[in-house]
Design a protein around this motif. Structure first.
Motif, PDB file in Angstrom:
ATOM      1  N   MET A   1       0.872  -1.008   0.058  1.00 43.36           N
ATOM      2  CA  MET A   1      -0.139  -0.032   0.119  1.00 43.36           C
ATOM      3  C   MET A   1       1.031   1.182   0.021  1.00 43.36           C
ATOM      4  N   PRO A   2       0.427   2.376  -0.457  1.00 48.47           N
ATOM      5  CA  PRO A   2       1.231   3.658  -0.617  1.00 48.47           C
ATOM      6  C   PRO A   2       1.524   3.780   0.865  1.00 48.47           C
ATOM      7  N   PRO A   3       2.853   4.489   1.173  1.00 46.89           N
ATOM      8  CA  PRO A   3       3.079   4.819   2.773  1.00 46.89           C
ATOM      9  C   PRO A   3       2.259   5.845   3.389  1.00 46.89           C
ATOM     10  N   ASP A   4       1.600   6.690   2.613  1.00 43.76           N
ATOM     11  CA  ASP A   4       0.528   7.653   3.368  1.00 43.76           C
ATOM     12  C   ASP A   4      -0.593   6.886   3.713  1.00 43.76           C
ATOM     13  N   MET A   5      -0.992   5.816   3.088  1.00 46.69           N
ATOM     14  CA  MET A   5      -1.954   5.038   3.495  1.00 46.69           C
ATOM     15  C   MET A   5      -1.675   4.041   4.658  1.00 46.69           C
ATOM     16  N   ARG A   6      -0.452   3.577   4.708  1.00 44.10           N
ATOM     17  CA  ARG A   6      -0.023   2.809   5.844  1.00 44.10           C
ATOM     18  C   ARG A   6      -0.023   3.553   6.887  1.00 44.10           C
ATOM     19  N   LEU A   7       0.650   4.783   6.932  1.00 43.74           N
ATOM     20  CA  LEU A   7       0.620   5.785   8.044  1.00 43.74           C
ATOM     21  C   LEU A   7      -0.953   5.966   8.621  1.00 43.74           C
ATOM     22  N   GLU A   8      -1.647   6.306   7.838  1.00 43.48           N
ATOM     23  CA  GLU A   8      -3.171   6.514   8.346  1.00 43.48           C
ATOM     24  C   GLU A   8      -3.654   5.244   8.961  1.00 43.48           C
ATOM     25  N   PHE A   9      -3.394   4.014   8.454  1.00 44.12           N
ATOM     26  CA  PHE A   9      -3.818   2.670   9.461  1.00 44.12           C
ATOM     27  C   PHE A   9      -3.093   2.604  10.623  1.00 44.12           C
ATOM     28  N   LEU A  10      -1.949   2.914  10.613  1.00 42.90           N
ATOM     29  CA  LEU A  10      -1.168   2.690  12.100  1.00 42.90           C
ATOM     30  C   LEU A  10      -1.748   3.951  12.814  1.00 42.90           C
ATOM     31  N   GLN A  11      -1.953   5.027  12.334  1.00 45.10           N
ATOM     32  CA  GLN A  11      -2.432   6.231  13.273  1.00 45.10           C
ATOM     33  C   GLN A  11      -3.766   5.839  13.892  1.00 45.10           C
ATOM     34  N   HIS A  12      -4.473   5.434  12.883  1.00 42.33           N
ATOM     35  CA  HIS A  12      -6.118   5.002  13.346  1.00 42.33           C
ATOM     36  C   HIS A  12      -5.900   3.962  14.574  1.00 42.33           C
ATOM     37  N   VAL A  13      -5.000   2.952  14.380  1.00 44.86           N
ATOM     38  CA  VAL A  13      -4.937   1.812  15.320  1.00 44.86           C
ATOM     39  C   VAL A  13      -4.598   2.422  16.638  1.00 44.86           C
ATOM     40  N   GLU A  14      -3.704   3.323  16.463  1.00 45.15           N
ATOM     41  CA  GLU A  14      -3.039   3.777  17.695  1.00 45.15           C
ATOM     42  C   GLU A  14      -4.093   4.596  18.485  1.00 45.15           C
ATOM     43  N   THR A  15      -5.055   5.175  17.901  1.00 44.46           N
ATOM     44  CA  THR A  15      -6.273   5.993  18.577  1.00 44.46           C
ATOM     45  C   THR A  15      -7.286   5.074  19.207  1.00 44.46           C
ATOM     46  N   LEU A  16      -7.123   3.734  19.261  1.00 41.63           N
ATOM     47  CA  LEU A  16      -8.288   2.667  19.795  1.00 41.63           C
ATOM     48  C   LEU A  16      -7.785   2.334  21.159  1.00 41.63           C
ATOM     49  N   SER A  17      -6.614   2.728  21.811  1.00 39.37           N
ATOM     50  CA  SER A  17      -6.026   2.304  22.948  1.00 39.37           C
ATOM     51  C   SER A  17      -7.065   2.919  24.122  1.00 39.37           C
ATOM     52  N   ASP A  18      -7.232   2.139  24.902  1.00 38.04           N
ATOM     53  CA  ASP A  18      -8.237   2.406  26.060  1.00 38.04           C
ATOM     54  C   ASP A  18      -7.773   1.500  27.380  1.00 38.04           C
ATOM     55  N   GLN A  19      -8.651   1.421  28.243  1.00 35.71           N
ATOM     56  CA  GLN A  19      -8.314   0.763  29.493  1.00 35.71           C
ATOM     57  C   GLN A  19      -8.336  -0.997  29.106  1.00 35.71           C
ATOM     58  N   VAL A  20      -9.106  -1.161  28.164  1.00 33.87           N
ATOM     59  CA  VAL A  20      -9.162  -2.620  27.969  1.00 33.87           C
ATOM     60  C   VAL A  20      -8.062  -2.881  26.779  1.00 33.87           C
ATOM     61  N   LEU A  21      -8.116  -2.210  25.684  1.00 30.70           N
ATOM     62  CA  LEU A  21      -7.304  -2.280  24.497  1.00 30.70           C
ATOM     63  C   LEU A  21      -6.066  -1.409  24.627  1.00 30.70           C
ATOM     64  N   THR A  22      -5.041  -1.931  25.643  1.00 30.94           N
ATOM     65  CA  THR A  22      -4.044  -1.029  25.865  1.00 30.94           C
ATOM     66  C   THR A  22      -3.192  -1.161  24.608  1.00 30.94           C
ATOM     67  N   PRO A  23      -2.177  -0.353  24.660  1.00 33.40           N
ATOM     68  CA  PRO A  23      -1.254  -0.550  23.594  1.00 33.40           C
ATOM     69  C   PRO A  23      -0.528  -1.768  23.568  1.00 33.40           C
ATOM     70  N   GLU A  24      -0.151  -2.364  24.763  1.00 35.97           N
ATOM     71  CA  GLU A  24       0.247  -3.870  24.842  1.00 35.97           C
ATOM     72  C   GLU A  24      -0.718  -5.033  24.393  1.00 35.97           C
ATOM     73  N   VAL A  25      -1.967  -4.768  24.429  1.00 38.92           N
ATOM     74  CA  VAL A  25      -2.908  -5.548  23.843  1.00 38.92           C
ATOM     75  C   VAL A  25      -3.056  -5.536  22.564  1.00 38.92           C
ATOM     76  N   ILE A  26      -3.003  -4.214  21.833  1.00 42.11           N
ATOM     77  CA  ILE A  26      -3.275  -3.953  20.457  1.00 42.11           C
ATOM     78  C   ILE A  26      -1.860  -4.471  19.776  1.00 42.11           C
ATOM     79  N   ALA A  27      -0.391  -4.428  20.591  1.00 42.00           N
ATOM     80  CA  ALA A  27       0.643  -4.786  19.844  1.00 42.00           C
ATOM     81  C   ALA A  27       0.565  -6.568  19.796  1.00 42.00           C
ATOM     82  N   ALA A  28       0.045  -6.895  20.895  1.00 48.55           N
ATOM     83  CA  ALA A  28      -0.002  -8.602  20.863  1.00 48.55           C
ATOM     84  C   ALA A  28      -0.952  -9.128  19.900  1.00 48.55           C
TER      85      ALA A  28
END
Length: 100
Positions: A24-51
């Protein structure tokens, strides 16, 4: 407590990670990664998302069938069939307290 929203979001994270494996184009890849980053909360912690690992071909087949029903019905299916997705991708169980 793991909500319906957390279940379908975990499935969507796995689906997104599958997409990120492909070309995928780099700008689209960055957009996907930034969106996933915004999903973090008390349940979906960065560690859970990474796992959470990318979705398998079998999981993707379920997604394709669910999407035929349209949105938001597909999200309801992702949540309702979370155990099936987790059986295909045990990394989804990184979310503590999931329904068996």
């Amino acid at each position: 407590m793991i909500t319906k929203g957390h279940r379908y979001t975990a499935v969507m994270i796995s689906l997104t990670k599958r997409a990120l494996i492909g070309e995928m184009p780099p700008d689209m890849r960055l957009e996907f990664l930034q969106h996933v980053e915004t999903l973090s909360d008390q349940v979906l912690t960065p560690e859970v998302i990474a796992a959470i690992e990318p979705m398998s071909d079998d999981g993707y087949s379920i997604v394709q069938e669910a999407i035929k029903l349209g949105w938001p019905a597909a999200l309801d299916i992702f949540a309702a069939k979370f155990a099936a997705f987790a059986a295909l991708n045990p990394s989804l169980l990184a979310i503590e307290g999931t329904i068996p």
